[in-house]
Structures are given as structure tokens and as C-alpha cells.
Write a protein that holds these residues in place. Sequence first.
Motif, PDB file in Angstrom:
ATOM      1  N   GLU A   1       0.945  -1.433   0.065  1.00  0.00           N
ATOM      2  CA  GLU A   1      -0.022  -0.027   0.144  1.00  0.00           C
ATOM      3  C   GLU A   1       0.879   1.253   0.076  1.00  0.00           C
ATOM      4  N   ALA A   2       1.988   1.271   0.507  1.00  0.00           N
ATOM      5  CA  ALA A   2       2.808   2.371   0.937  1.00  0.00           C
ATOM      6  C   ALA A   2       3.521   2.821  -0.352  1.00  0.00           C
ATOM      7  N   ASP A   3       3.707   4.258  -0.574  1.00  0.00           N
ATOM      8  CA  ASP A   3       4.542   4.696  -1.662  1.00  0.00           C
ATOM      9  C   ASP A   3       5.923   4.598  -1.287  1.00  0.00           C
ATOM     10  N   GLY A   4       6.615   4.683  -0.126  1.00  0.00           N
ATOM     11  CA  GLY A   4       7.734   4.752   0.406  1.00  0.00           C
ATOM     12  C   GLY A   4       8.255   3.842   1.679  1.00  0.00           C
ATOM     13  N   LEU A   5       9.551   3.445   1.630  1.00  0.00           N
ATOM     14  CA  LEU A   5       9.558   2.247   2.685  1.00  0.00           C
ATOM     15  C   LEU A   5      11.099   2.997   3.434  1.00  0.00           C
ATOM     16  N   VAL A   6      10.966   3.065   4.582  1.00  0.00           N
ATOM     17  CA  VAL A   6      12.276   3.537   5.363  1.00  0.00           C
ATOM     18  C   VAL A   6      12.728   2.279   6.197  1.00  0.00           C
ATOM     19  N   VAL A   7      13.826   1.839   6.248  1.00  0.00           N
ATOM     20  CA  VAL A   7      14.492   0.855   7.085  1.00  0.00           C
ATOM     21  C   VAL A   7      15.506   1.528   8.027  1.00  0.00           C
ATOM     22  N   ALA A   8      15.405   1.543   9.360  1.00  0.00           N
ATOM     23  CA  ALA A   8      16.214   2.079  10.096  1.00  0.00           C
ATOM     24  C   ALA A   8      16.548   0.753  11.105  1.00  0.00           C
ATOM     25  N   THR A   9      17.928   0.832  11.270  1.00  0.00           N
ATOM     26  CA  THR A   9      18.693  -0.255  12.331  1.00  0.00           C
ATOM     27  C   THR A   9      19.765   0.353  13.132  1.00  0.00           C
ATOM     28  N   PRO A  10      19.776  -0.284  14.316  1.00  0.00           N
ATOM     29  CA  PRO A  10      21.112  -0.079  14.691  1.00  0.00           C
ATOM     30  C   PRO A  10      22.083  -1.151  14.081  1.00  0.00           C
ATOM     31  N   VAL A  11      23.670  -0.862  14.204  1.00  0.00           N
ATOM     32  CA  VAL A  11      24.592  -1.368  13.671  1.00  0.00           C
ATOM     33  C   VAL A  11      25.124  -2.388  14.585  1.00  0.00           C
ATOM     34  N   TYR A  12      25.440  -3.657  14.176  1.00  0.00           N
ATOM     35  CA  TYR A  12      26.044  -4.767  15.134  1.00  0.00           C
ATOM     36  C   TYR A  12      27.154  -5.354  14.214  1.00  0.00           C
ATOM     37  N   TYR A  13      28.455  -5.380  14.791  1.00  0.00           N
ATOM     38  CA  TYR A  13      29.392  -5.972  13.904  1.00  0.00           C
ATOM     39  C   TYR A  13      29.340  -5.547  12.521  1.00  0.00           C
ATOM     40  N   ALA A  14      29.234  -4.199  12.145  1.00  0.00           N
ATOM     41  CA  ALA A  14      29.241  -3.561  10.822  1.00  0.00           C
ATOM     42  C   ALA A  14      27.942  -4.302  10.026  1.00  0.00           C
ATOM     43  N   SER A  15      26.993  -4.337  10.675  1.00  0.00           N
ATOM     44  CA  SER A  15      25.885  -5.174   9.903  1.00  0.00           C
ATOM     45  C   SER A  15      24.659  -4.739  10.494  1.00  0.00           C
ATOM     46  N   ALA A  16      23.564  -4.860   9.832  1.00  0.00           N
ATOM     47  CA  ALA A  16      22.043  -4.524  10.446  1.00  0.00           C
ATOM     48  C   ALA A  16      21.901  -5.536  11.530  1.00  0.00           C
ATOM     49  N   ASN A  17      20.835  -5.285  12.435  1.00  0.00           N
ATOM     50  CA  ASN A  17      20.498  -6.111  13.335  1.00  0.00           C
ATOM     51  C   ASN A  17      19.797  -7.300  12.687  1.00  0.00           C
ATOM     52  N   ALA A  18      20.398  -8.519  13.208  1.00  0.00           N
ATOM     53  CA  ALA A  18      19.974  -9.586  12.418  1.00  0.00           C
ATOM     54  C   ALA A  18      18.617 -10.060  12.089  1.00  0.00           C
ATOM     55  N   THR A  19      17.817  -9.511  12.871  1.00  0.00           N
ATOM     56  CA  THR A  19      16.079  -9.429  13.104  1.00  0.00           C
ATOM     57  C   THR A  19      15.745  -8.794  11.768  1.00  0.00           C
ATOM     58  N   VAL A  20      16.316  -7.708  11.526  1.00  0.00           N
ATOM     59  CA  VAL A  20      16.068  -6.818  10.270  1.00  0.00           C
ATOM     60  C   VAL A  20      16.381  -7.434   9.185  1.00  0.00           C
ATOM     61  N   ILE A  21      17.506  -7.978   9.136  1.00  0.00           N
ATOM     62  CA  ILE A  21      17.739  -9.057   7.664  1.00  0.00           C
ATOM     63  C   ILE A  21      16.918 -10.054   7.566  1.00  0.00           C
ATOM     64  N   ALA A  22      16.593 -10.668   8.556  1.00  0.00           N
ATOM     65  CA  ALA A  22      15.801 -11.690   8.460  1.00  0.00           C
ATOM     66  C   ALA A  22      14.241 -11.454   7.924  1.00  0.00           C
ATOM     67  N   VAL A  23      13.590 -10.249   8.569  1.00  0.00           N
ATOM     68  CA  VAL A  23      12.461  -9.670   8.010  1.00  0.00           C
ATOM     69  C   VAL A  23      12.531  -9.356   6.419  1.00  0.00           C
ATOM     70  N   LEU A  24      13.623  -8.522   6.366  1.00  0.00           N
ATOM     71  CA  LEU A  24      13.822  -7.980   4.864  1.00  0.00           C
ATOM     72  C   LEU A  24      13.989  -9.299   3.783  1.00  0.00           C
ATOM     73  N   ASP A  25      14.700 -10.304   4.259  1.00  0.00           N
ATOM     74  CA  ASP A  25      14.860 -11.337   3.143  1.00  0.00           C
ATOM     75  C   ASP A  25      13.572 -11.908   2.914  1.00  0.00           C
ATOM     76  N   ARG A  26      12.957 -12.223   3.815  1.00  0.00           N
ATOM     77  CA  ARG A  26      11.555 -12.867   3.842  1.00  0.00           C
ATOM     78  C   ARG A  26      10.651 -12.024   3.104  1.00  0.00           C
ATOM     79  N   LEU A  27      10.437 -10.725   3.604  1.00  0.00           N
ATOM     80  CA  LEU A  27       9.583  -9.738   2.836  1.00  0.00           C
ATOM     81  C   LEU A  27       9.733  -9.476   1.346  1.00  0.00           C
ATOM     82  N   PHE A  28      10.765  -9.059   1.128  1.00  0.00           N
ATOM     83  CA  PHE A  28      11.254  -8.919  -0.388  1.00  0.00           C
ATOM     84  C   PHE A  28      11.130 -10.354  -1.348  1.00  0.00           C
ATOM     85  N   TYR A  29      11.313 -11.456  -0.863  1.00  0.00           N
ATOM     86  CA  TYR A  29      11.207 -12.476  -1.338  1.00  0.00           C
ATOM     87  C   TYR A  29       9.948 -13.239  -1.501  1.00  0.00           C
ATOM     88  N   SER A  30       9.193 -13.079  -0.524  1.00  0.00           N
ATOM     89  CA  SER A  30       7.948 -13.542  -0.517  1.00  0.00           C
ATOM     90  C   SER A  30       6.747 -12.757  -0.988  1.00  0.00           C
TER      91      SER A  30
END
Length: 224
Positions: free
Chosen positions: A74-103
Motif C-alpha cells: 500500500e505504501a509509496d515509500g519504505l524506510v528501514v532504520a537499524t542499529p549497527v551490530y558488527y558492521a551489519s544491520a540487526n539480524a532480525t531486520v535482515i531476516a525480515v527483509l530477506d523474507r519480505l522482499f522474496y515472498s
Amino acid sequence: MKVLILNGSPRVNGNTTLAVDEMVKVFEEEGIETEVVRVGNQAVRGCIACGKCAELGKCVFDDVVNEIAPKFEEADGLVVATPVYYASANATVIAVLDRLFYSAPFDKSFKVGAAVAVARRGGTSATFDELNKYFTISNMVVAGSQYWNNVFGREKGEAAPEYEFPHEVHRPRERADRTAEAGAARVDPLHSVNRPFSVGKHLKTEQETRKNADQSGRRFVLDG
């Protein structure tokens, strides 16, 4: 117009939330509806490559990912904000995005995406790049800045404006929009995170571009 914001921090009222709140304020000033979904504190498993989403039209794991999918569509735009852990996004965010964009089966072309990385010191550039890859592989338009969309602070409140809130989030400058010429939509993303997507004007440009693309049966070239 509407922007969906995913808050990837597990901490309540942390520095990532401060950054998100700043963006919400400006969106509201521009008359753009926002919805913030906090995903960083949820238990989200990663993709298992089962392929069931192709049959179901959604992820086989019925959790926050399937709740977000219709909001994203429904949205026109998507903002993803995350803390940085070991030079990477929060692992939960990556799990969400992997499955969201693929499924999620809908076409994400010409939606606008913006990433925000929050860290004490280093790792924000790598995280910023990591998040933007979800947008670019989906033919989305990435909202940029005069610098990378970084926020710095460790303890709660350290990223507040009176401390270290950076110019590109707290006191942005807008760029002028450039419109279509000779059938090619020229999009100039916002100069700053705090006014993503050239705010209202840029989103309107994207809506017209998507509409024209649907009508003509072809994709426009984005060279902005």
C-alpha cells in the motif's frame, strides 16, 4: 501518500527511534501519512528457501513479515532504520527483509526506499550499503543525501539533536525535483534523510511514473 517505516531496534526509545521520530515529524509537516512498525524486538526466523511463498503468495511462517507485506504494498515509500551490530544491520531486520522482499509477490518498482544506520562509531557505511541492496534489486528508487544516512550514539539519547544528531538527519536541505524528459523519468532524491523522497513532490512524481509505466506496458529509465 504514505510511508512505511520499519524500526529495527530492540531497544525502547533508543537512538534508532530518535532518528525515526525525526523523520516522522517532517513527513507529517509535509502532509504525508506514516506508519511505524517496530520489528527489532520480535522473534523472526530467517528464510529457509522452501519455496512455499510461490504457492501461497506469502511466507510460510505467518508472523510479522506477513503483517508488513500488505502495508508495504500500500505504501509509496519504505524506510528501514537499524542499529549497527558488527558492521551489519540487526539480524532480525535482515531476516525480515530477506523474507519480505522474496515472498511478497507484488511489483515494488518505483516505490522509494531509504535506509538509516545508527551506530556508536564504525560500520554504518557497510550497513547502509547492505540495506540499499534490497531496494536496488527490486527496481525501487533510493532516496539519497549529501552524505550517507548515518546517526551516531551509543547510550539512549546520545543521538538527540543537542548531542550528535547529524546534519543529514536533523537539519536537511532539499534538492529541487527534476521531472521527466523524452519519456525518461529523471528523479533527484532528497538531499537528506529527514526529508526523504523530496518528500511530497518526489512521491507524486513516482506515482505518475508508475502510472505511466503501467499504461505504456514498459519500464521507464531512472537516471537521477
